[in-house]
Design a protein around this motif. Structure first.
Motif, PDB file in Angstrom:
ATOM      1  N   ILE A 206       2.718   0.488  -1.164  1.00 32.99           N
ATOM      2  CA  ILE A 206       4.145   0.074  -1.397  1.00 32.99           C
ATOM      3  C   ILE A 206       5.026   1.529  -1.189  1.00 32.99           C
ATOM      4  CG2 ILE A 206       4.560   0.835  -4.020  1.00 32.99           C
ATOM      5  CD1 ILE A 206       5.055  -2.730  -2.448  1.00 32.99           C
ATOM      6  N   GLU A 207       4.320   2.739  -1.309  1.00 29.86           N
ATOM      7  CA  GLU A 207       5.070   3.895  -1.094  1.00 29.86           C
ATOM      8  C   GLU A 207       5.518   4.019   0.246  1.00 29.86           C
ATOM      9  OE1 GLU A 207       6.622   6.446  -3.159  1.00 29.86           O
ATOM     10  OE2 GLU A 207       4.740   6.030  -4.160  1.00 29.86           O
ATOM     11  N   LEU A 208       4.733   3.742   1.379  1.00 33.49           N
ATOM     12  CA  LEU A 208       4.869   3.693   2.530  1.00 33.49           C
ATOM     13  C   LEU A 208       6.014   2.556   2.919  1.00 33.49           C
ATOM     14  CD1 LEU A 208       4.048   4.185   5.728  1.00 33.49           C
ATOM     15  CD2 LEU A 208       2.582   2.048   5.607  1.00 33.49           C
ATOM     16  N   ALA A 209       6.002   1.403   2.432  1.00 33.54           N
ATOM     17  CA  ALA A 209       6.731   0.323   2.716  1.00 33.54           C
ATOM     18  C   ALA A 209       8.309   0.850   2.275  1.00 33.54           C
ATOM     19  CB  ALA A 209       6.497  -0.983   2.107  1.00 33.54           C
ATOM     20  N   LEU A 210       8.316   1.244   1.036  1.00 37.69           N
ATOM     21  CA  LEU A 210       9.668   1.758   0.637  1.00 37.69           C
ATOM     22  C   LEU A 210      10.200   2.837   1.336  1.00 37.69           C
ATOM     23  CD1 LEU A 210       9.153   1.268  -3.189  1.00 37.69           C
ATOM     24  CD2 LEU A 210      10.232  -0.466  -1.508  1.00 37.69           C
ATOM     25  N   SER A 211       9.307   3.648   1.824  1.00 36.34           N
ATOM     26  CA  SER A 211       9.845   4.951   2.583  1.00 36.34           C
ATOM     27  C   SER A 211      10.633   4.213   3.957  1.00 36.34           C
ATOM     28  CB  SER A 211       8.783   5.921   2.989  1.00 36.34           C
ATOM     29  OG  SER A 211       7.777   5.609   3.614  1.00 36.34           O
ATOM     30  N   ILE A 212      10.114   3.207   4.520  1.00 34.92           N
ATOM     31  CA  ILE A 212      10.398   2.628   5.741  1.00 34.92           C
ATOM     32  C   ILE A 212      11.787   2.204   5.440  1.00 34.92           C
ATOM     33  CG2 ILE A 212      10.332   0.710   7.503  1.00 34.92           C
ATOM     34  CD1 ILE A 212       7.157   1.249   7.072  1.00 34.92           C
ATOM     35  N   ALA A 213      12.093   1.383   4.229  1.00 34.88           N
ATOM     36  CA  ALA A 213      13.260   0.900   3.971  1.00 34.88           C
ATOM     37  C   ALA A 213      14.315   1.875   3.593  1.00 34.88           C
ATOM     38  CB  ALA A 213      13.130  -0.057   2.764  1.00 34.88           C
ATOM     39  N   GLU A 214      13.833   2.940   3.163  1.00 37.24           N
ATOM     40  CA  GLU A 214      14.819   3.930   2.612  1.00 37.24           C
ATOM     41  C   GLU A 214      15.364   4.469   3.858  1.00 37.24           C
ATOM     42  OE1 GLU A 214      12.520   6.533   0.105  1.00 37.24           O
ATOM     43  OE2 GLU A 214      12.626   5.051  -1.609  1.00 37.24           O
ATOM     44  N   GLU A 215      14.581   4.849   4.798  1.00 30.71           N
ATOM     45  CA  GLU A 215      14.964   5.615   6.292  1.00 30.71           C
ATOM     46  C   GLU A 215      16.017   4.646   6.746  1.00 30.71           C
ATOM     47  OE1 GLU A 215      11.545   5.887   9.090  1.00 30.71           O
ATOM     48  OE2 GLU A 215      10.629   7.245   7.447  1.00 30.71           O
ATOM     49  N   LYS A 216      15.883   3.471   6.554  1.00 31.54           N
ATOM     50  CA  LYS A 216      16.969   2.280   7.365  1.00 31.54           C
ATOM     51  C   LYS A 216      18.058   2.249   6.149  1.00 31.54           C
ATOM     52  CE  LYS A 216      13.571  -0.851   9.124  1.00 31.54           C
ATOM     53  NZ  LYS A 216      13.916  -0.467  10.607  1.00 31.54           N
TER      54      LYS A 216
END
Ligand SMILES: Cc1cc2nc3c(=O)[nH]c(=O)nc-3n(C[C@H](O)[C@H](O)[C@H](O)COP(=O)(O)O)c2cc1C
Length: 188
Positions: free
Chosen positions: A22-32
């Motif tokens: 979930i950490e990885l998934a949210l970091s991708i969303a944050e980058e966007k």
């Protein structure tokens, strides 16, 4: 106003595979450029729905636990990325308890309708029931009238622990987050 994607981890293990995913998934969303939030069930206590019927006539649940804050987080999110460990071929009891308690939001105006959702399942085995688990998470989303996103090819994120070394699985997780973000971008 920026849109918010909330990650929900259904694992009872703090810092386990689901929380790391979930950490990885949210970091991708944050980058966007998306705002993110987290609901980690390893840290929260949510009792199961007792079908008492209170929420049929009032936006109220008589069970006094961590669900109170979660209702607010769910209502204010634009999208969800939900991850569950596979327990006996389906989602964890912790996640199911959260899902059942959200009937309050459905009975009081379908408050999750039109939000975007994607699912991830992590198992101990390669073919341990991840697809079925994702399907069960998708059912929660459909029954709330959400828009369900897959991984652009199949159903969502399908991973085996330890997730860091599951390259194929990590790609399906990233693709699922991308699909959620692309779907949200259509509404901007
Ligand atoms: C009660 C229980 C049932 C499980 N059943 C399955 C299963 O049916 N299929 C599978 O692939 N893994 C199964 N596992 C393994 C978990 O899915 C795995 O340990 C979990 O996804 C790891 O996530 P976590 O590190 O976030 O807790 C089970 C684990 C437990 C504790």
């Amino acid at each position: 106003m920026s849109m918010k994607i909330t990650g929900i981890s259904g694992s009872p293990n703090a810092r386990g595979n689901n929380e790391r995913i979930i950490e990885l998934a949210l970091s991708i969303a944050e980058e966007k450029g998306y705002e993110t939030d987290k609901i980690l069930l390893s840290k929260l206590k949510i009792l199961p729905c007792t079908d008492c019927g209170t929420c049929r006539t009032a936006k109220e649940c008589p069970i006094d636990d961590d669900m109170t804050d979660i209702y607010e987080k769910l209502e204010t999110s634009d999208a969800f990325i939900v991850t569950s460990p596979v327990f006996f071929g389906s989602m964890s009891a912790q996640l199911k308890a959260l899902f059942d308690r959200t009937i309050l939001l459905r009975r009081n105006g379908f408050l999750l309708k039109g939000k975007v959702g994607g699912a991830i399942a992590v198992g101990g085995s390669r073919n341990g029931g991840q697809e079925f688990t994702i399907n069960a998470i998708h059912s929660w989303m459909h029954i709330h009238g959400m828009l369900v996103a897959g991984d652009m090819a199949h159903f969502g994120g399908i991973a085996v622990k330890p997730v860091e070394s599951d390259e194929v699985g990590l790609k399906t997780v990233k693709d699922t987050v991308n699909m959620i973000c692309e779907t949200l971008a259509r509404f901007k």
